[in-house]
Design a protein around this motif. Structure first.
Motif, PDB file in Angstrom:
ATOM      1  N   GLU A   1      -3.158  -4.271  -0.826  1.00 31.65           N
ATOM      2  CA  GLU A   1      -3.169  -3.038  -1.617  1.00 31.65           C
ATOM      3  C   GLU A   1      -4.192  -2.032  -1.103  1.00 31.65           C
ATOM      4  OE1 GLU A   1      -5.293  -6.236  -4.138  1.00 31.65           O
ATOM      5  OE2 GLU A   1      -3.702  -6.104  -2.647  1.00 31.65           O
TER       6      GLU A   1
ATOM      7  N   ALA B   1       0.807  -1.219   0.000  1.00 34.36           N
ATOM      8  CA  ALA B   1       0.000   0.000   0.000  1.00 34.36           C
ATOM      9  C   ALA B   1       0.841   1.272   0.000  1.00 34.36           C
ATOM     10  CB  ALA B   1      -0.927   0.003   1.217  1.00 34.36           C
TER      11      ALA B   1
ATOM     12  N   HIS C   1      -5.100   1.939  -6.298  1.00 36.30           N
ATOM     13  CA  HIS C   1      -3.915   1.395  -5.642  1.00 36.30           C
ATOM     14  C   HIS C   1      -2.630   1.952  -6.248  1.00 36.30           C
ATOM     15  CE1 HIS C   1      -6.941  -2.098  -5.290  1.00 36.30           C
ATOM     16  NE2 HIS C   1      -7.034  -1.346  -4.218  1.00 36.30           N
TER      17      HIS C   1
END
Length: 299
Positions: A250, A163, A171
């Motif tokens: 993500e 992330a 994302h």
């Protein structure tokens, strides 16, 4: 873009040659001798043929000049644009000298919302465990923004997206020229696994599953307590059930901790890709024991 420039150049050249093409029919001028008698036109034929041949040679030379000039100009424009793109391209790198950046955060193991339970001091209606996140600094040292950047943790050939902090879209991330962004790569548990798991089980066992409402005098079932007890019993049977090192999905950090990606000590790679930049690949090692709060080291 470059193909269009070449096509336009050749179109202009072809149009110029078409407009300036010399005539194919040469008409001989009729000559008159001193007596006023016309001289047959075929007597001028040798000179006319020589003139036509000369004009054809000139036309061919002129055509070659424009074709060669157009090719040179087209290729010069193409390579000039390529050099300009190379000069202005984004350049991604991981700032090893400043990474990882450590940030403490809490992950929720369970939570109950009954106001009656909240009024009992000896009961923990929410149990949080502390992790230390290891953030990676990603720099763009180029002269253009790096678009559609993705961060991947590669382990044993498997790639898992991790992330960005405040992603630009979905994302992915856009990293401006001469700027930095951060990736939450992984996090390590703060404290002893066995002790924390034992404390979780002790605290959740204190949650009553039902009670009498002091206003209605009716027995109420505490669904949140039942769910918390069930989840803890299912996921925290042993000390190592609480993951020591985790990586976010993500979508960021998940709660409770076991919903994140669980990492074991191993060698891995951080891969940063972008739509308009070369990928950046860095080798790391995920540590079995933290060093000053760091869960990774660069190889």
């Amino acid at each position: 873009m470059y193909a269009n420039a070449l096509l336009n150049a050749f179109t202009i050249i072809a149009f110029f040659l078409l407009v300036n093409q010399p005539g194919k029919h040469i008409y001989a001028q009729e000559n008159v001798n001193e007596t006023g008698t016309s001289i047959p036109s075929n007597q001028n034929l040798p000179n006319t043929e020589a003139s036509v041949a000369s004009m054809q040679v000139q036309w061919i030379q002129l055509s070659l000049q424009f074709v060669i000039g157009g090719l040179v100009a087209g290729f010069a424009l193409y390579f000039a644009n390529r050099l300009l793109d190379h000069y202005r391209r984004p350049i991604l790198r991981i700032a090893k000298d400043k990474s990882p950046v450590l940030r403490a955060f809490h992950s929720e193991v369970y939570s109950v919302s009954s106001p009656l339970l909240g009024a009992i001091p000896s009961i923990k209606t929410k149990y949080l465990v502390e992790y230390v996140a290891n953030r990676i600094i990603v720099r763009n040292d180029g002269r253009n923004a790096a678009e559609n950047c993705k961060a991947v943790l590669r382990i044993d050939g498997n790639e898992e997206k991790v992330a960005w902090i405040s992603p630009t879209s979905g994302h992915t991330m856009t990293i401006n020229a001469n700027s930095v962004e951060y990736v939450d790569l992984c996090a390590i548990l703060k404290g002893d696994q066995a002790q924390i798991v034992n404390d979780i089980r002790t605290e959740v066992s204190k949650l009553p599953t039902s009670g009498t409402n002091s206003y209605t005098k009716q027995t109420e079932v505490y669904e949140d307590s039942i769910k918390a007890r069930t989840e803890v019993k299912k996921h925290y049977q042993s000390p190592d059930a609480l993951p020591r090192v985790i990586a976010p999905t993500e979508d960021g950090w998940q709660q409770p901790p076991h919903r994140n990606r669980i990492l074991a000590p191993t060698k891995a790679q951080i891969v940063i890709t972008a739509k308009n930049a070369e990928p950046c690949v860095v080798d790391i090692e995920i540590l079995a024991q933290p060093v000053d709060g760091r869960a990774i080291k660069f190889i």
